[in-house]
Design an enzyme around this catalytic site. Structure first.
Site, PDB file in Angstrom:
ATOM      1  N   TYR A  87      -4.224   7.881   9.742  1.00 12.73           N
ATOM      2  CA  TYR A  87      -2.856   8.096   9.251  1.00 12.73           C
ATOM      3  C   TYR A  87      -2.747   9.468   8.581  1.00 12.73           C
ATOM      4  CZ  TYR A  87       0.921   8.125   5.867  1.00 12.73           C
ATOM      5  OH  TYR A  87       1.995   8.514   5.106  1.00 12.73           O
ATOM      6  N   SER A  98       2.726  13.525   3.577  1.00 14.35           N
ATOM      7  CA  SER A  98       2.140  12.576   2.638  1.00 14.35           C
ATOM      8  C   SER A  98       1.038  13.251   1.844  1.00 14.35           C
ATOM      9  CB  SER A  98       1.567  11.426   3.477  1.00 14.35           C
ATOM     10  OG  SER A  98       0.527  10.783   2.795  1.00 14.35           O
ATOM     11  N   LYS A 142      -0.670  13.204   9.591  1.00 19.19           N
ATOM     12  CA  LYS A 142       0.219  13.993   8.720  1.00 19.19           C
ATOM     13  C   LYS A 142      -0.271  15.438   8.602  1.00 19.19           C
ATOM     14  CE  LYS A 142       3.215  10.789   8.012  1.00 19.19           C
ATOM     15  NZ  LYS A 142       4.580  10.900   8.574  1.00 19.19           N
TER      16      LYS A 142
HETATM   17  C1  UD1 Z   1      -1.270   5.890   1.137  1.00 20.00           C
HETATM   18  C2  UD1 Z   1      -1.112   7.391   1.028  1.00 20.00           C
HETATM   19  C3  UD1 Z   1       0.320   7.748   0.791  1.00 20.00           C
HETATM   20  C4  UD1 Z   1       1.202   7.104   1.858  1.00 20.00           C
HETATM   21  C5  UD1 Z   1       0.977   5.605   1.862  1.00 20.00           C
HETATM   22  C6  UD1 Z   1       1.757   4.994   2.987  1.00 20.00           C
HETATM   23  C7  UD1 Z   1      -3.152   8.233   0.013  1.00 20.00           C
HETATM   24  C8  UD1 Z   1      -3.769   8.825  -1.198  1.00 20.00           C
HETATM   25  N1  UD1 Z   1      -1.862   7.888  -0.088  1.00 20.00           N
HETATM   26  O1  UD1 Z   1      -0.985   5.346  -0.083  1.00 20.00           O
HETATM   27  O2  UD1 Z   1       0.455   9.150   0.871  1.00 20.00           O
HETATM   28  O3  UD1 Z   1       2.542   7.380   1.587  1.00 20.00           O
HETATM   29  O4  UD1 Z   1      -0.391   5.342   2.087  1.00 20.00           O
HETATM   30  O5  UD1 Z   1       1.514   3.627   3.067  1.00 20.00           O
HETATM   31  O6  UD1 Z   1      -3.765   8.094   1.041  1.00 20.00           O
HETATM   32  N2  UD1 Z   1      -4.200  -1.573  -3.719  1.00 20.00           N
HETATM   33  C9  UD1 Z   1      -4.840  -2.664  -4.207  1.00 20.00           C
HETATM   34  N3  UD1 Z   1      -4.553  -3.878  -3.672  1.00 20.00           N
HETATM   35  C10 UD1 Z   1      -3.646  -4.046  -2.674  1.00 20.00           C
HETATM   36  C11 UD1 Z   1      -2.982  -2.910  -2.167  1.00 20.00           C
HETATM   37  C12 UD1 Z   1      -3.283  -1.666  -2.719  1.00 20.00           C
HETATM   38  O7  UD1 Z   1      -5.667  -2.547  -5.122  1.00 20.00           O
HETATM   39  O8  UD1 Z   1      -3.449  -5.173  -2.215  1.00 20.00           O
HETATM   40  C13 UD1 Z   1      -4.501  -0.259  -4.304  1.00 20.00           C
HETATM   41  C14 UD1 Z   1      -5.064   0.717  -3.303  1.00 20.00           C
HETATM   42  O9  UD1 Z   1      -6.449   0.631  -3.225  1.00 20.00           O
HETATM   43  C15 UD1 Z   1      -4.594   2.035  -3.903  1.00 20.00           C
HETATM   44  C16 UD1 Z   1      -3.277   1.683  -4.604  1.00 20.00           C
HETATM   45  O10 UD1 Z   1      -3.296   0.279  -4.764  1.00 20.00           O
HETATM   46  O11 UD1 Z   1      -5.491   2.449  -4.890  1.00 20.00           O
HETATM   47  C17 UD1 Z   1      -2.088   2.069  -3.789  1.00 20.00           C
HETATM   48  O12 UD1 Z   1      -2.256   1.585  -2.458  1.00 20.00           O
HETATM   49  P1  UD1 Z   1      -1.083   1.628  -1.390  1.00 20.00           P
HETATM   50  O13 UD1 Z   1       0.172   1.148  -2.001  1.00 20.00           O
HETATM   51  O14 UD1 Z   1      -1.570   0.959  -0.169  1.00 20.00           O
HETATM   52  O15 UD1 Z   1      -0.861   3.166  -1.126  1.00 20.00           O
HETATM   53  P2  UD1 Z   1      -1.947   4.315  -0.778  1.00 20.00           P
HETATM   54  O16 UD1 Z   1      -2.945   3.808   0.167  1.00 20.00           O
HETATM   55  O17 UD1 Z   1      -2.362   4.958  -2.035  1.00 20.00           O
END
Ligand code: UD1
Length: 340
Positions: free
Chosen positions: A151, A126, A155
Site C-alpha cells: 500500500y 499518505s 503511494k
Molecule cells: C496506515 C497508514 C496511513 C493510511 C492508513 C490507511 C502508516 C504509518 N499509516 O495507517 O497513512 O492512511 O493506513 O488505512 O502506514 N491498531 C491496533 N489494533 C487494531 C487496529 C490498529 O492496535 O485493531 C493500531 C495499529 O497497529 C497502528 C494504529 O492502531 O499502530 C493505527 O492503525 P490503523 O488505523 O490501521 O492505521 P495505520 O496502519 O497507522
C-alpha cells in the site's frame, strides 16, 4: 466550477464533498465503484447538505469507461483523486490487487487530465510513504525510506508518477496531500466511515468493539520502544482533512504562480499512542473498552507524526479538532449507524 471527485462515496471523499457543498458554490460529480463503499453515501450527503451529487458507478482501471465521464462533462476545473485501496495488512496479503488498482486508476486519471485539459489535480497520498523513521516529526523534505507495505509503495510510486507526468505539461498542476491518520465523523453524526467488512483501522475497531459488534480490540504490539510501548500515530479529524482539500484546490485555481507539483503533510503534529487513543475514547464515551495487548502487525511503523508547517504556509490550513473531538464524533456516528 465543476469538480470531479473519485472515490466520492468513500470515507474521506464523502466528507470532502460535504465540505465543498457546505462552503463553496462548486458543483460536484463523483466516480466510485463501491468496492469499499455504497451508493447510499450520496443520500447521507444530500441529507446533510440538501444538495444532490451527480455520480457514476465506474471502475477507474477501465480507461474507456472513465473517459466517458470526461466526454459528458467538458467543463471540469479540477480532480480530487481519492479512489484507492487503503488497507496496509490487506496489501501485504494481496499486493497485486493493490498495484493493479491504485496505480492503473491513477494512470487513467492522469491520461484524462491531460487529454481533456483539466488544469488541477489533488492526489491522495499518505504518510506511509515515509516508512520507518528515526527523526520525528516528519517534514515533506524528510527522505522517503523503504515502504513498509505494498500500500505504502503504491503511494510512493503514485506521487512520483504525478510528479513526472505533471512536469511534461506546463498547463497542468497538482498537489499531493500526505494524510496521516484520518479519523472521526461529520459533526451531525450522519456521515462517517462505513467499514464493509471487519475494520482494519483502529478507530472503527474501537467503536465497533464498544457497541458490541466486535468482541475485543487487540492492540498490535506492546513491545515498541515508545513511552507506553504501543505505536504512535498522528490522528487527524476527517473534516479537517476535507477542508484541506478545498483550500488546496482553491490555491491551485487562484494562484497562477503556484508550484506545478507540491507535496503537503496533513497531520495535527501531535503523536498519540494506541493506548492514549483508547483512553480518549473511554473518556468521551464514558465506558471501559475491552482490549488486550497482542503481537505486532506486519507492515506497521513504530511511530510517526507530522510537521504541518508547510500546510499552514502554503494553503493556510490548521487542523481544528483534537483527539477527544475525533473520538466523540466517531462514537456518535457508530451509535447512529447502529440504528440505521
Ligand atoms: C496506515 C497508514 C496511513 C493510511 C492508513 C490507511 C502508516 C504509518 N499509516 O495507517 O497513512 O492512511 O493506513 O488505512 O502506514 N491498531 C491496533 N489494533 C487494531 C487496529 C490498529 O492496535 O485493531 C493500531 C495499529 O497497529 C497502528 C494504529 O492502531 O499502530 C493505527 O492503525 P490503523 O488505523 O490501521 O492505521 P495505520 O496502519 O497507522
Amino acid at each position: 466550477m465543476k469538480i470531479l471527485i473519485t472515490g466520492g462515496a468513500g470515507y474521506i471523499g464523502s466528507h470532502t464533498i460535504i465540505e465543498i457543498l457546505e462552503n463553496t458554490n462548486w458543483e460536484v460529480i463523483s466516480i466510485d465503484n463501491y468496492s469499499s463503499s455504497s451508493e447510499k453515501t450520496y443520500q447521507r450527503i444530500e441529507k446533510i447538505t440538501g444538495k444532490k451529487v451527480t455520480y457514476y458507478n465506474i471502475d477507474l482501471t477501465n480507461l474507456s469507461l472513465t473517459e466517458k465521464v470526461f466526454q459528458e462533462n467538458t467543463d471540469i476545473a479540477g480532480i480530487i483523486h481519492f479512489a484507492a485501496f487503503k488497507s496496509v495488512p490487506e496489501s501485504v496479503e494481496n499486493p497485486l490487487m493493490y498495484y493493479h488498482n491504485n496505480l492503473n486508476s491513477l494512470i487513467n486519471i492522469l491520461k484524462c487530465q491531460a487529454k481533456y485539459n483539466i488544469p488541477n489535480l489533488i492526489f491522495s497520498s499518505s504518510c506511509s510513504v515515509y516508512g520507518n523513521l528515526t527523526e520525528l516529526p516528519v517534514t515533506e523534505t524528510t527522505p522517503l525510506n523503504k515502504p513498509e507495505s505494498p500500500y505504502a509503495y503504491t503511494k510512493q510510486i503514485g506521487e512520483k508518477m504525478v510528479d513526472d507526468f505533471i512536469k511534461t505539461n506546463a498547463n497542468l498542476k497538482a498537489i499531493s496531500l500526505r494524510y496521516f491518520n484520518p479519523v472521526g465523523a461529520h459533526k451531525s453524526g450522519l456521515n462517517g466511515e462505513v467499514p464493509i467488512a471487519r475494520p482494519n483501522n483502529l478507530v472503527p475497531y474501537i467503536t465497533q468493539t464498544a457497541i458490541g459488534k466486535l468482541e475485543q480490540l487487540t492492540v498490535y504490539g506492546g513491545d515498541y520502544s515508545t513511552n507506553d510501548r504501543t505505536c504512535i500515530r498522528d490522528y487527524v479529524h476527517v473534516c479537517d482533512i476535507a477542508s484541506a482539500h478545498v483550500k488546496a484546490l482553491q490555491k491551485l485555481v487562484e494562484d497562477k504562480n503556484f508550484e506545478q507539483h507540491s507535496i503537503i503533510n496533513l497531520g495535527t503534529g501531535i503523536g498519540v499512542s494506541v493506548l492514549e487513543a483508547i483512553k480518549a475514547f473511554e473518556k468521551v464515551s464514558n465506558q471501559k473498552l475491552n482490549y488486550k495487548i497482542g503481537p505486532r502487525r506486519a507492515g506497521d511503523v513504530e511511530a510517526i507524526y507530522a510537521n504541518n508547517t508547510k500546510a499552514k504556509e502554503l494553503i493556510n490550513w490548521t487542523p481544528k479538532f483534537n483527539i477527544d473531538e475525533m473520538m466523540f464524533s466517531a462514537w456518535l456516528w457508530e451509535q447512529n449507524l447502529n440504528k440505521m
